[in-house]
Motif scaffolding. Structure first.
Motif, mmCIF file in Angstrom:
data_model
loop_
_atom_site.group_PDB
_atom_site.id
_atom_site.type_symbol
_atom_site.label_atom_id
_atom_site.label_comp_id
_atom_site.label_asym_id
_atom_site.label_seq_id
_atom_site.Cartn_x
_atom_site.Cartn_y
_atom_site.Cartn_z
ATOM 1 N N GLY A 89 0.873 -0.848 0.579
ATOM 2 C CA GLY A 89 0.221 -0.078 -0.172
ATOM 3 C C GLY A 89 0.769 1.185 0.341
ATOM 4 N N LYS A 90 2.212 1.136 -0.016
ATOM 5 C CA LYS A 90 2.974 2.420 -0.253
ATOM 6 C C LYS A 90 4.001 2.134 -1.306
ATOM 7 C CE LYS A 90 2.374 3.225 4.484
ATOM 8 N NZ LYS A 90 0.677 4.187 4.775
ATOM 9 N N GLY A 91 4.664 3.658 -1.283
ATOM 10 C CA GLY A 91 4.717 3.849 -3.054
ATOM 11 C C GLY A 91 6.215 4.890 -2.453
ATOM 12 N N ALA A 92 7.648 5.344 -3.938
ATOM 13 C CA ALA A 92 8.311 5.702 -3.398
ATOM 14 C C ALA A 92 8.922 5.975 -4.457
ATOM 15 C CB ALA A 92 9.603 5.001 -2.314
ATOM 16 N N LEU A 93 9.472 7.372 -4.328
ATOM 17 C CA LEU A 93 10.772 8.480 -5.093
ATOM 18 C C LEU A 93 12.184 7.028 -5.733
ATOM 19 C CD1 LEU A 93 11.075 9.486 -7.810
ATOM 20 C CD2 LEU A 93 11.032 11.550 -6.395
ATOM 21 N N LEU A 94 12.853 6.980 -6.246
ATOM 22 C CA LEU A 94 13.808 6.005 -5.385
ATOM 23 C C LEU A 94 14.984 6.887 -6.470
ATOM 24 C CD1 LEU A 94 13.813 2.766 -5.012
ATOM 25 C CD2 LEU A 94 13.088 4.887 -3.023
ATOM 26 N N GLU A 95 16.248 6.866 -6.459
ATOM 27 C CA GLU A 95 17.135 7.289 -7.706
ATOM 28 C C GLU A 95 18.155 5.825 -7.924
ATOM 29 O OE1 GLU A 95 18.817 11.190 -5.717
ATOM 30 O OE2 GLU A 95 17.185 12.003 -7.551
ATOM 31 N N LEU A 96 18.025 5.415 -8.850
ATOM 32 C CA LEU A 96 19.422 4.729 -9.289
ATOM 33 C C LEU A 96 20.756 5.770 -10.279
ATOM 34 C CD1 LEU A 96 20.486 1.112 -10.123
ATOM 35 C CD2 LEU A 96 19.065 1.903 -12.531
ATOM 36 N N GLU A 97 22.118 5.488 -8.837
ATOM 37 C CA GLU A 97 22.622 6.124 -9.459
ATOM 38 C C GLU A 97 23.610 5.382 -11.065
ATOM 39 O OE1 GLU A 97 27.413 7.647 -6.983
ATOM 40 O OE2 GLU A 97 25.278 7.524 -6.490
ATOM 41 N N VAL A 98 23.689 5.828 -11.675
ATOM 42 C CA VAL A 98 24.601 5.172 -12.961
ATOM 43 C C VAL A 98 25.474 5.624 -13.085
ATOM 44 C CG1 VAL A 98 22.356 4.587 -13.923
ATOM 45 C CG2 VAL A 98 23.244 6.818 -14.306
ATOM 46 N N ALA A 99 26.390 7.310 -13.107
ATOM 47 C CA ALA A 99 27.036 7.585 -12.820
ATOM 48 C C ALA A 99 27.962 8.611 -12.642
ATOM 49 C CB ALA A 99 27.348 7.583 -15.357
ATOM 50 N N LYS A 100 29.065 8.927 -12.784
ATOM 51 C CA LYS A 100 29.424 9.991 -12.457
ATOM 52 C C LYS A 100 29.903 11.195 -13.771
ATOM 53 C CE LYS A 100 30.362 9.615 -7.965
ATOM 54 N NZ LYS A 100 30.032 10.114 -7.310
ATOM 55 N N LEU A 101 29.674 12.373 -14.062
ATOM 56 C CA LEU A 101 29.565 13.847 -14.431
ATOM 57 C C LEU A 101 31.086 13.853 -14.698
ATOM 58 C CD1 LEU A 101 26.340 15.649 -14.201
ATOM 59 C CD2 LEU A 101 26.792 13.264 -16.168
#
Length: 316
Positions: free
Chosen positions: A16-28
């Motif tokens: 019943g819950k949700g989330a905003l996540l982030e997948l770190e993929v690279a460095k600029l």
């Protein structure tokens, strides 16, 4: 299908819950991290995990808009199971309005990727290791490349029973048989024993409301079929099946004009286009070689001999 705990990117999503996540993929170059936003919603009951994926190619705006609208309308909140939405996968390409990565590579030809490969290959590897194992079904939204415009259709393997069934439930105007392209997301997901459906509609760097609506409704139909929503799928018209297809190519260089609507059925010898020169010295007519459906066309005003101009069925 999961039971009890569902953990993604180190975060447990409770029922019943949700989330905003982030997948770190690279460095600029600035040493800042490049991260992909991932929106996760879990229903109150266990069920399948569905991924909606847009922006694999950064200039294919319709796919991004489809996933955005799905979230905006709150369709991504399931009664059962989990919905993962990645509106913009190729963030590099999206920022620069280009199909490829900064290294010139096509992300969708580098799967399953490598932790020691090119930037795009590392990107693919992160997805393959951290997201793909969690999902049961994937809807991957694309458009035509360059000046090619695709009439809304889904690509699948007619001989993969589950894949073909999902394609029928999606309800796009056309279902096109398509083999698995080596090193694509679709092939990788298939090898993992999961089901991916690829949607094509419109052209790059252009938003098309009707295409976006087809994508949103199709994804909702799939959720209903999987019991993630409790309504019945709304399929207004049975899809046309295209088992074989090919591109008609320009027999001459010159100014190209298409004379039929994308998505139509034409009879043999029907005038479908013409090519002329800028000086009014010649005009060459293009006729349908046989009865066929046209579900993709080149919208460029000028073409060279050999350019693809009409995507047509060769058997239906």
């Amino acid at each position: 299908m999961y039971n009890d705990k569902f953990i993604i990117l180190g975060t447990e999503i409770k029922k019943g819950k949700g989330a905003l996540l982030e997948l770190e993929v690279a460095k600029l170059h600035t040493r800042n991290s490049l991260k992909i936003p991932i929106i996760v919603e879990r229903g109150k009951k266990d069920g399948p995990v569905l991924l909606l994926l847009g922006g694999v190619h950064g200039n294919e705006s319709n796919g991004v808009a489809i996933v955005r609208d799905f979230i905006r309308k709150k369709y991504n909140k399931p009664k059962e199971g989990v919905v993962i939405c990645i509106p913009v996968f190729n963030v590099f390409g999206y920022l620069n309005l280009t199909r490829e990565f900064p290294d010139g590579r096509d992300l969708n030809r580098l799967f399953p990727g490598s932790p020691r490969g090119s930037l795009a290959s590392q990107f693919a590897y992160k997805f393959t290791k951290e997201i793909a194992p969690l999902v049961d079904y994937v809807l991957d939204f694309h458009t035509g490349g360059a000046d090619r415009s695709n009439f809304p259709n889904v690509r699948c393997n007619f001989f993969a029973e589950k894949e073909f069934k999902i394609a029928q439930i999606f309800g796009a105007p056309y279902i096109v048989h398509s083999n698995y392209i080596p090193k694509s997301i679709r092939e990788t997901i298939h090898k993992m024993g999961k089901t991916l459906l690829l949607f094509e509609g419109g052209k790059s760097l252009q938003l098309d409301t009707s295409v976006i609506n087809y994508g949103v409704i199709g994804a909702l139909n799939v959720m209903k079929y999987l019991n993630m929503h409790y309504d019945v799928p709304e399929i207004k018209k049975e899809s046309i099946l295209i088992q074989k297809s090919k591109w008609l190519r320009a027999p001459y260089s010159g100014i190209f004009e298409y004379l039929v609507e994308n998505g139509c059925k034409v009879k043999k010898r029907k005038l479908i286009g013409r090519i002329s020169d800028p000086f009014g010295e010649f005009e060459k007519k293009i006729y349908a070689p046989f009865d066929c459906y046209i579900f993709g066309l080149n919208t460029a005003p000028n073409v060279y001999k050999g350019d693809a101009i009409f995507h047509i069925s060769t058997k239906y």
